[in-house]
Design a protein around this motif. Sequence first.
Motif, PDB file in Angstrom:
ATOM      1  N   UNK A  86       0.848  -1.183   0.000  1.00 59.83           N
ATOM      2  CA  UNK A  86       0.000   0.000   0.000  1.00 59.83           C
ATOM      3  C   UNK A  86       0.893   1.246   0.000  1.00 59.83           C
ATOM      4  N   UNK A  87       0.369   2.375  -0.456  1.00 59.87           N
ATOM      5  CA  UNK A  87       1.180   3.607  -0.411  1.00 59.87           C
ATOM      6  C   UNK A  87       1.691   3.924   0.992  1.00 59.87           C
ATOM      7  N   UNK A  88       0.909   3.573   1.999  1.00 63.18           N
ATOM      8  CA  UNK A  88       1.350   3.845   3.379  1.00 63.18           C
ATOM      9  C   UNK A  88       2.492   2.943   3.834  1.00 63.18           C
ATOM     10  N   UNK A  89       2.882   1.969   3.024  1.00 69.24           N
ATOM     11  CA  UNK A  89       4.062   1.159   3.324  1.00 69.24           C
ATOM     12  C   UNK A  89       5.346   1.848   2.876  1.00 69.24           C
ATOM     13  N   UNK A  90       5.211   2.967   2.182  1.00 65.87           N
ATOM     14  CA  UNK A  90       6.380   3.710   1.730  1.00 65.87           C
ATOM     15  C   UNK A  90       7.206   4.181   2.926  1.00 65.87           C
ATOM     16  N   UNK A  91       8.475   3.805   2.942  1.00 63.21           N
ATOM     17  CA  UNK A  91       9.353   4.135   4.062  1.00 63.21           C
ATOM     18  C   UNK A  91      10.757   3.652   3.758  1.00 63.21           C
ATOM     19  N   UNK A  92      11.688   4.063   4.604  1.00 65.65           N
ATOM     20  CA  UNK A  92      13.016   3.459   4.625  1.00 65.65           C
ATOM     21  C   UNK A  92      12.938   2.260   5.557  1.00 65.65           C
ATOM     22  N   UNK A  93      13.368   1.123   5.076  1.00 62.96           N
ATOM     23  CA  UNK A  93      13.318  -0.105   5.863  1.00 62.96           C
ATOM     24  C   UNK A  93      14.713  -0.467   6.343  1.00 62.96           C
ATOM     25  N   UNK A  94      14.802  -0.761   7.644  1.00 68.18           N
ATOM     26  CA  UNK A  94      16.086  -1.053   8.270  1.00 68.18           C
ATOM     27  C   UNK A  94      16.094  -2.461   8.850  1.00 68.18           C
ATOM     28  N   UNK A  95      17.144  -3.195   8.564  1.00 69.97           N
ATOM     29  CA  UNK A  95      17.380  -4.485   9.194  1.00 69.97           C
ATOM     30  C   UNK A  95      18.059  -4.238  10.544  1.00 69.97           C
ATOM     31  N   UNK A  96      17.674  -4.992  11.540  1.00 68.51           N
ATOM     32  CA  UNK A  96      18.258  -4.807  12.853  1.00 68.51           C
ATOM     33  C   UNK A  96      18.459  -6.157  13.537  1.00 68.51           C
ATOM     34  N   UNK A  97      19.402  -6.210  14.455  1.00 72.89           N
ATOM     35  CA  UNK A  97      19.712  -7.454  15.163  1.00 72.89           C
ATOM     36  C   UNK A  97      20.114  -7.143  16.588  1.00 72.89           C
ATOM     37  N   UNK A  98      19.855  -8.107  17.480  1.00 70.07           N
ATOM     38  CA  UNK A  98      20.222  -7.892  18.874  1.00 70.07           C
ATOM     39  C   UNK A  98      19.975  -9.122  19.709  1.00 70.07           C
ATOM     40  N   UNK A  99      19.691  -8.906  20.972  1.00 72.60           N
ATOM     41  CA  UNK A  99      19.459  -9.991  21.909  1.00 72.60           C
ATOM     42  C   UNK A  99      18.233  -9.694  22.765  1.00 72.60           C
ATOM     43  N   UNK A 100      17.709 -10.751  23.348  1.00 73.12           N
ATOM     44  CA  UNK A 100      16.617 -10.576  24.298  1.00 73.12           C
ATOM     45  C   UNK A 100      17.198 -10.215  25.653  1.00 73.12           C
ATOM     46  N   UNK A 101      16.626  -9.199  26.261  1.00 70.64           N
ATOM     47  CA  UNK A 101      17.023  -8.818  27.603  1.00 70.64           C
ATOM     48  C   UNK A 101      15.762  -8.634  28.433  1.00 70.64           C
ATOM     49  N   UNK A 102      15.658  -9.474  29.449  1.00 74.27           N
ATOM     50  CA  UNK A 102      14.471  -9.459  30.318  1.00 74.27           C
ATOM     51  C   UNK A 102      13.199  -9.647  29.504  1.00 74.27           C
ATOM     52  N   UNK A 103      13.276 -10.536  28.485  1.00 74.31           N
ATOM     53  CA  UNK A 103      12.102 -10.883  27.717  1.00 74.31           C
ATOM     54  C   UNK A 103      11.774  -9.961  26.570  1.00 74.31           C
ATOM     55  N   UNK A 104      12.520  -8.877  26.426  1.00 79.94           N
ATOM     56  CA  UNK A 104      12.250  -7.937  25.340  1.00 79.94           C
ATOM     57  C   UNK A 104      13.472  -7.812  24.446  1.00 79.94           C
ATOM     58  N   UNK A 105      13.259  -7.663  23.150  1.00 82.66           N
ATOM     59  CA  UNK A 105      14.412  -7.528  22.249  1.00 82.66           C
ATOM     60  C   UNK A 105      15.094  -6.171  22.406  1.00 82.66           C
ATOM     61  N   UNK A 106      16.410  -6.223  22.434  1.00 82.16           N
ATOM     62  CA  UNK A 106      17.217  -5.008  22.446  1.00 82.16           C
ATOM     63  C   UNK A 106      18.069  -5.046  21.191  1.00 82.16           C
ATOM     64  N   UNK A 107      17.797  -4.121  20.298  1.00 85.70           N
ATOM     65  CA  UNK A 107      18.481  -4.115  19.015  1.00 85.70           C
ATOM     66  C   UNK A 107      19.707  -3.213  19.073  1.00 85.70           C
ATOM     67  N   UNK A 108      20.867  -3.813  18.835  1.00 84.07           N
ATOM     68  CA  UNK A 108      22.137  -3.092  18.935  1.00 84.07           C
ATOM     69  C   UNK A 108      22.775  -2.814  17.581  1.00 84.07           C
ATOM     70  N   UNK A 109      22.336  -3.535  16.553  1.00 89.03           N
ATOM     71  CA  UNK A 109      22.990  -3.430  15.257  1.00 89.03           C
ATOM     72  C   UNK A 109      21.966  -3.045  14.192  1.00 89.03           C
TER      73      UNK A 109
END
Length: 120
Positions: A86-109
């Motif tokens: 959809x047109x509303x999907x227009x955006x810059x898309x970023x790949x990210x990676x990290x680890x789970x900390x206390x059950x939630x993802x923390x993205x560092x890269x």
Amino acid sequence: VQLVESGGGLVQAGGSLRLSCTSSGNIFSINVMGWYRLAPGKQRELVATISNGGRNRNYADSVKGRFTISGANASNAMFLQMSSLKPEDTAMYYCTAGTFQRGSPKFDYWGPGTQVTVSS
């Protein structure tokens, strides 16, 4: 960990694109990966995440049923298959990676991003 996205481009509404994210470096240190997107004038949105060897996948409500995240297990590649765009999907898309900390993802890269533009 280094991340590089590819696969963005211009597509008409209703079309599809497949984004790829290639990772290198100490990828054994990460256990969750995902895709964020940022559109002008909007807040950053976590689109999808994948973890536990690909067994756990989560999606933003805005893309459920249209986007599929895959990869990121033994390989160093992750993908985001985007359909019914959809047109509303227009955006810059970023790949990210990290680890789970206390059950939630923390993205560092983060990758540098790839532009997706959906025309109406």
